[in-house]
Each structure stands twice: as C-alpha cells, then as structure tokens.
Scaffold this active site. Structure first.
Site, PDB file in Angstrom:
ATOM      1  CB  SER A  52      -0.952   0.012   1.197  1.00 51.92           C
ATOM      2  OG  SER A  52      -2.056  -0.841   0.953  1.00 51.92           O
ATOM      3  CE  LYS A  55      -4.104   1.539  -1.165  1.00 53.98           C
ATOM      4  NZ  LYS A  55      -4.422   0.643  -0.069  1.00 53.98           N
ATOM      5  CB  SER A 112      -4.535   1.613   3.584  1.00 59.82           C
ATOM      6  OG  SER A 112      -3.619   1.166   2.607  1.00 59.82           O
ATOM      7  CE  LYS A 214      -1.516   4.070   2.695  1.00 56.49           C
ATOM      8  NZ  LYS A 214      -1.436   2.865   3.556  1.00 56.49           N
TER       9      LYS A 214
END
Length: 457
Positions: A52, A55, A112, A214
């Site tokens: 993720s 992203k 997420s 993140k």
C-alpha cells in the site's frame, strides 16, 4: 511481582536485541528531505513489492492532475462496480456512491482503502490502465529507476514493484511539489458519519516529530513503511521494506530516524545509488507466519487499542506523549511498544461538496478490463480470486472486519435514463434494522416469477 520482573526483563532483552542486531535482510534508506543527502542505506535499490505504499504514487498523480487543472480537490468521483470489488482494506461504498477527491485522498492515506484507490484512478484518467501508465511516466520523470506500477493500490502483481530508494525519491517529491497538501500524511484518525477510522501508521504519536507518511502490507511484501519526521529545522524520510511485523517495522524506522537525527554525515544522493536488479522476494513465509495468511486490516497495525478522542478499549484515558520533543534515547522497540496518544479525528463525508455544480469524474464509458490489468480482481469469495491470491502468496479474506459499508437510498439509474445522485445514509443500527426488515411481496406479471430482493453488502 517476580512474574512482572521477568516480563519486564524479557521486554528489555527484546528491545536490546532489536537495537544491537540489525535486520540485514530488509532494504532501508534514510534521506534528508530538503537536501537529498543519503544518511543511511542498505539494499536500497533492491526491487521489492510495495503493497500500500503504492498509494503515495496514486496521491502524487492525483495532485498533479489538480495542478494541471484537470480536476479540483472538490471534484466528485463515482465509485464503480470494479472499485467496489476490491478486497480489504476498503471503505466498502456501494457502486454509484460519490466521493470528492479531497475526501478520497484522506481515506486513502488513513484507511488505505483499495476501493478508493480505484475510484481515484478512474476519476483522474478514466481507467486503471490509463492511470497506471501515468504512474509509470511520473516515476520515470522523478528518476525512480527501480519501479513499475500496474495498479493504484498495491495489491499483489508480479510486475508491480519498487525499491526503498525510489520510494524515498517519491516522498521527497510529494513534500517539495505539493507542500500545501502535506497534511494528508499525518492524520491520526477520520470520522465518517460517527464511524472512527484510525491510521495504520504506528509511528504517529509514538515517535517524536513523526508527521507521515504511509504503511503497506501484503504477505508477499512484508510490512513496509515510508516514514517522515521533523526535529527542529531538520526533516528526514526513512523507508523500511519487508519487516516481519508491524511492530518491528516501526521499531526499525524509529531507530533509523533517531540515529540519523544524531548525525550529519551522509553518503551522496539517492540518484547516485546504483540499481542492483533482480526480482522482488516473496516474504510470505516470514510476514504471514502465525497469521494463517489472512489479509486483514489489523495486520497493518500493532496497536491492540487505538485511542481516539479520549476513549480507548482499556478505560477511556486521555494522554499525550512527547509534545514533539526528543525521545531521550529510547530504543525503537520501546517507542513502537508505547501506547498511542489521543487523536482528534478529522471529519470526512461522501457526496459532492456543498454547492458543487461542476462535472462528476469516473470510469470512462465502455471501459473494459484489459488483458494486462493485474488489478481488476473479481470478488474475493470467487475461486478465481482465491486462486490468484494464493499464487501471489497473499490469500484474501472475504470481508474486511473494519468495513461498515454505507447503504444507498436510491439505486443507480437504469442504462439510458437520466443519472440520479446517489444519496447515502449512515450504516447505523436503524439502517441495519431497516435493511433486515421483511419486504412486501412482489406481484408477478404474467408467468414471470418475482425477483428476490437484493441484499445489502
């Protein structure tokens, strides 16, 4: 008392081991966000599955579309059926739901949400394939030599990879090119119709000065993080890939940041690090050992009780840590083991922005799944999805334990009819009881049998 002392001793030994024995198998890099000077690197150009942290590139491409005037932060986007099919972690919105780019990006960074990553991709470029192409062009422009993207959310795909060095380049670019949007990366929690959604980033509120960015996890990738922290006038970015657990990921990132803040020596620039090539390793046996391969949101977070607005699962205590000061030499494992402070949730909503009269973005009409589209997954409960997930070393759960989908009040308009705005009501106990209430029988027309009423997801 003896038991307590033994427990404390075991924790201290584990913390000492975490500091004295480096995790040599995992790529990592620390860079000064302003100067670009590399303060630490280890296998920083080794290809790795990003999960993720992908992203972050999705956010960059979306913000660039705003900068180029193709859309605004208030542009509403339509959740497509394809987006709704994504496995967790997800928001669980039904097809036809509208969400602004601003709200979508906040949910993307905090929850997420894999479904909203697809929504953003289709809203910006009309299709996942077109958006992936823009992701790769952007990566080349930024100098990311070790990366290739095929989807906007980081779900497993053999040709979807990056490196610690490349993610550090991307993180620096996000702060440098879009400084006004830096607040996207340090949101501790969101509130949507009374539902509290906590950030998976366990460094926020634990490591002093942590202000982004993140996390990412799949069984194949392990536990990844792009971490940002500021002490005084120094802003550092650390990237850690492939840790065996969320706590160890956070501990290593905290140790790397702490050591880097205590040193001013560097070893050149990110661009000067030579690519090593090769294929990304599969971390399934390490990252998912003991979890039975479940792809669930709580594997992203090592905190048993998330504290939000003065309330937690252990007694509703209010407390604050650090206040942005130095950590007084605490080890990374000690920092990763601390409880989180209270987060004041930021409000988000679905539907268009108040007063919006502009266009609505979404998937281009007639968009079909391409043969090379590795992200277009059927529902996770189908045999195809389970088989593909197993091949990628990342079995999918059929349902996100944290997802509480919102229920559409009006169904999307039929093909050819004038489009209606899909309003939603919160997934409250009242809404649940209404959904379970018996429906009036449908009278058949002629010999046609009535259709069974659709069920809410």
């Amino acid at each position: 008392m003896i038991r307590a002392l033994l427990l404390r001793l075991s924790v201290s030994v584990a913390a000492l081991a975490a500091v004295s024995v480096p995790a040599l198998a995992n790529p990592a890099v620390v860079v000064d966000a302003d100067s670009g000077q590399v303060l630490y690197s280890q296998d920083a150009t080794r290809p790795w599955y990003p999960a993720s942290i992908t992203k972050l590139m999705t956010v960059y491409v979306a913000l660039n579309a705003v900068r180029e005037g193709r859309m605004t932060m208030d542009t509403p986007m339509i959740v497509s059926a394809r987006a709704a099919r994504m496995p967790p972690s997800k928001m669980g919105f039904r097809p036809g739901t509208e969400v602004t780019l601003d709200n979508a990006l906040k949910m993307l960074m905090v929850k997420s949400a894999n479904d909203l990553a697809i929504t953003v991709a289709e809203g910006v470029d009309g299709s996942v394939e077109g958006f992936a192409g823009e992701m790769n062009r952007t990566a080349a422009k930024l100098g990311m030599q070790d990366s290739h993207f095929v989807n906007p959310n980081g779900l497993p795909a053999a040709d979807h990879y990056t490196s610690a060095r490349d993610m550090a380049i991307l993180a620096r670019a996000l702060y440098a090119d879009f400084p006004d949007e830096a607040g996207l990366y340090d949101i501790g929690a969101l509130e949507l119709n009374g539902r509290i959604i906590a950030n998976h980033n366990g460094l926020l509120g634990r490591y002093p000065g942590a202000d982004g960015m993140k996390t990412g996890f799949t069984c194949a990738a392990g536990f990844n993080v792009v971490a940002s922290a500021t002490h005084g006038s120094r802003h550092l970015i650390a990237v850690v890939l492939g840790s065996p657990s969320a706590k160890e990921r956070n501990a290593r990132a905290a140790d790397l940041l702490e050591n880097a803040f205590g040193s001013s020596s560097g070893s050149g620039s990110l661009e000067s690090l030579s690519p090593v090539g090769g294929s990304p390793p599969d971390m399934h046996g390490t990252a998912c050992a003991g979890h039975h391969g479940n792809y669930v949101a709580d594997l992203e977070d090592d905190s048993a009780a998330i504290n939000v607005s003065g309330s937690d699962k252990t007694g509703g205590r209010n407390f604050f840590l650090f206040g942005g000061t130095q950590s007084s030499g605490a080890s990374g494992m000690e920092i990763a083991s601390r409880e989180r402070p209270v987060f004041t949730p930021e409000h988000v909503y679905i539907g268009p922005a108040p007063g919006w009269t502009g266009a609505v973005a979404g998937a281009s009409p007639g968009t079909k799944r391409g043969k090379t589209d590795a992200n277009a997954e059927p529902a996770a409960t189908t045999a195809y999805a389970q088989q593909k997930a197993k091949i990628n070393g990342n079995p999918l759960s059929a349902e996100d334990p944290y997802a509480q989908p919102l229920r559409l009040v009006e169904e999307p308009a039929k093909k050819g009819a004038k489009a209606k705005v899909a309003h939603v009501k919160p997934h409250t106990k009242l809404a649940q009881s209404e959904a379970k209430a018996p429906q009036p029988p449908v009278k058949p027309k002629g010999k046609i049998k009535p259709k069974k009423p659709a069920t809410n997801p």
